[in-house]
Design a protein around this motif. Structure first.
Motif, PDB file in Angstrom:
ATOM      1  N   UNK A  28       0.839  -1.204   0.000  1.00 56.91           N
ATOM      2  CA  UNK A  28       0.000   0.000   0.000  1.00 56.91           C
ATOM      3  C   UNK A  28       0.872   1.251   0.000  1.00 56.91           C
ATOM      4  N   UNK A  29       1.938   1.241   0.787  1.00 54.01           N
ATOM      5  CA  UNK A  29       2.849   2.392   0.816  1.00 54.01           C
ATOM      6  C   UNK A  29       3.473   2.621  -0.553  1.00 54.01           C
ATOM      7  N   UNK A  30       3.816   1.547  -1.242  1.00 58.29           N
ATOM      8  CA  UNK A  30       4.382   1.679  -2.596  1.00 58.29           C
ATOM      9  C   UNK A  30       3.361   2.319  -3.533  1.00 58.29           C
ATOM     10  N   UNK A  31       2.099   1.922  -3.416  1.00 61.21           N
ATOM     11  CA  UNK A  31       1.058   2.537  -4.247  1.00 61.21           C
ATOM     12  C   UNK A  31       0.936   4.035  -3.973  1.00 61.21           C
ATOM     13  N   UNK A  32       1.009   4.444  -2.695  1.00 57.91           N
ATOM     14  CA  UNK A  32       0.925   5.871  -2.375  1.00 57.91           C
ATOM     15  C   UNK A  32       2.168   6.624  -2.865  1.00 57.91           C
ATOM     16  N   UNK A  33       3.333   6.013  -2.788  1.00 57.93           N
ATOM     17  CA  UNK A  33       4.552   6.644  -3.314  1.00 57.93           C
ATOM     18  C   UNK A  33       4.422   6.844  -4.815  1.00 57.93           C
ATOM     19  N   UNK A  34       3.923   5.827  -5.508  1.00 58.72           N
ATOM     20  CA  UNK A  34       3.689   5.962  -6.957  1.00 58.72           C
ATOM     21  C   UNK A  34       2.683   7.078  -7.218  1.00 58.72           C
ATOM     22  N   UNK A  35       1.664   7.187  -6.357  1.00 58.38           N
ATOM     23  CA  UNK A  35       0.673   8.261  -6.491  1.00 58.38           C
ATOM     24  C   UNK A  35       1.298   9.637  -6.395  1.00 58.38           C
ATOM     25  N   UNK A  36       2.245   9.824  -5.481  1.00 58.14           N
ATOM     26  CA  UNK A  36       2.901  11.122  -5.350  1.00 58.14           C
ATOM     27  C   UNK A  36       3.877  11.371  -6.499  1.00 58.14           C
ATOM     28  N   UNK A  37       4.556  10.305  -6.946  1.00 57.85           N
ATOM     29  CA  UNK A  37       5.490  10.465  -8.064  1.00 57.85           C
ATOM     30  C   UNK A  37       4.746  10.850  -9.343  1.00 57.85           C
ATOM     31  N   UNK A  38       3.557  10.269  -9.539  1.00 59.51           N
ATOM     32  CA  UNK A  38       2.766  10.566 -10.748  1.00 59.51           C
ATOM     33  C   UNK A  38       1.887  11.799 -10.566  1.00 59.51           C
ATOM     34  N   UNK A  39       2.185  12.604  -9.561  1.00 61.43           N
ATOM     35  CA  UNK A  39       1.463  13.840  -9.264  1.00 61.43           C
ATOM     36  C   UNK A  39      -0.036  13.609  -9.100  1.00 61.43           C
ATOM     37  N   UNK A  40      -0.382  12.567  -8.385  1.00 63.34           N
ATOM     38  CA  UNK A  40      -1.769  12.311  -8.035  1.00 63.34           C
ATOM     39  C   UNK A  40      -2.527  11.396  -8.967  1.00 63.34           C
ATOM     40  N   UNK A  42      -2.047   8.288  -9.690  1.00 67.95           N
ATOM     41  CA  UNK A  42      -2.240   6.961  -9.109  1.00 67.95           C
ATOM     42  C   UNK A  42      -2.796   7.043  -7.686  1.00 67.95           C
ATOM     43  N   UNK A  43      -3.150   8.246  -7.221  1.00 64.82           N
ATOM     44  CA  UNK A  43      -3.619   8.397  -5.843  1.00 64.82           C
ATOM     45  C   UNK A  43      -4.986   7.753  -5.612  1.00 64.82           C
ATOM     46  N   UNK A  44      -5.902   7.869  -6.559  1.00 70.25           N
ATOM     47  CA  UNK A  44      -7.237   7.265  -6.390  1.00 70.25           C
ATOM     48  C   UNK A  44      -7.134   5.738  -6.306  1.00 70.25           C
ATOM     49  N   UNK A  45      -6.406   5.056  -7.221  1.00 73.92           N
ATOM     50  CA  UNK A  45      -6.247   3.606  -7.034  1.00 73.92           C
ATOM     51  C   UNK A  45      -5.578   3.249  -5.706  1.00 73.92           C
ATOM     52  N   UNK A  46      -4.615   4.056  -5.271  1.00 74.16           N
ATOM     53  CA  UNK A  46      -3.937   3.780  -4.000  1.00 74.16           C
ATOM     54  C   UNK A  46      -4.926   3.877  -2.833  1.00 74.16           C
ATOM     55  N   UNK A  47      -5.787   4.888  -2.859  1.00 78.38           N
ATOM     56  CA  UNK A  47      -6.794   5.044  -1.803  1.00 78.38           C
ATOM     57  C   UNK A  47      -7.776   3.874  -1.832  1.00 78.38           C
ATOM     58  N   UNK A  48      -8.190   3.451  -3.029  1.00 78.26           N
ATOM     59  CA  UNK A  48      -9.111   2.314  -3.137  1.00 78.26           C
ATOM     60  C   UNK A  48      -8.478   1.024  -2.615  1.00 78.26           C
TER      61      UNK A  48
END
Length: 139
Positions: A28-40, A42-48
């Protein structure tokens, strides 16, 4: 109150609740890191994914094995202990190294109950078998 607590029948009690392995938090942390790297992006999939993990319950009572998941809609896989035929453990290489795996409970007349990302799947198998033994003694 959790789904497992809400769904208990008369004379039924929770024998064991099974937590996820710590690797779930890493994923999950990796998904949130990817979300921040992609400027948001990937943030919605990470939250889901995080919400899906937070809304998953898995455990065994003195009568059944329960796996519940879902964020808005709820899906439960349950099997009576008396209907269990076998308990299968699946572990890949990383699962063997870090101590996690999938526990699949198969039984008569029902679909399999697959409990994923289990910490110490051999202990989970023992706990389910012990709960089955307790139910058999009570009957």
């Amino acid at each position: 109150m959790s789904y497992i607590e809400e769904s208990l029948s008369k004379g039924e009690y929770i024998y064991q609740i099974f937590p996820h392995h710590w690797m779930v938090r890493v994923a999950i942390a990796i998904h949130f890191i990817i979300g921040f790297i992609t400027m948001g992006i990937w943030l919605i999939p990470a939250i889901l994914i995080w919400l899906g993990w937070r809304n998953t319950e898995q455990g065994v009572t003195n009568k059944r094995v329960i796996y519940k998941h879902g964020i808005i809609a709820r899906k439960t896989d349950e099997m009576r202990l008396s209907a269990i035929e076998s308990i299968i453990i699946k572990q890949g290489i990383l699962g063997r190294i870090f101590g996690y795996g999938t526990v699949i409970v198969t039984g008569r007349g029902a679909g399999d109950v697959a409990i994923k990302w289990m910490a110490d799947p051999i202990r989970v198998k023992r706990e389910i078998e012990s709960a089955d033994h307790i139910e058999a003694e009570a009957a």
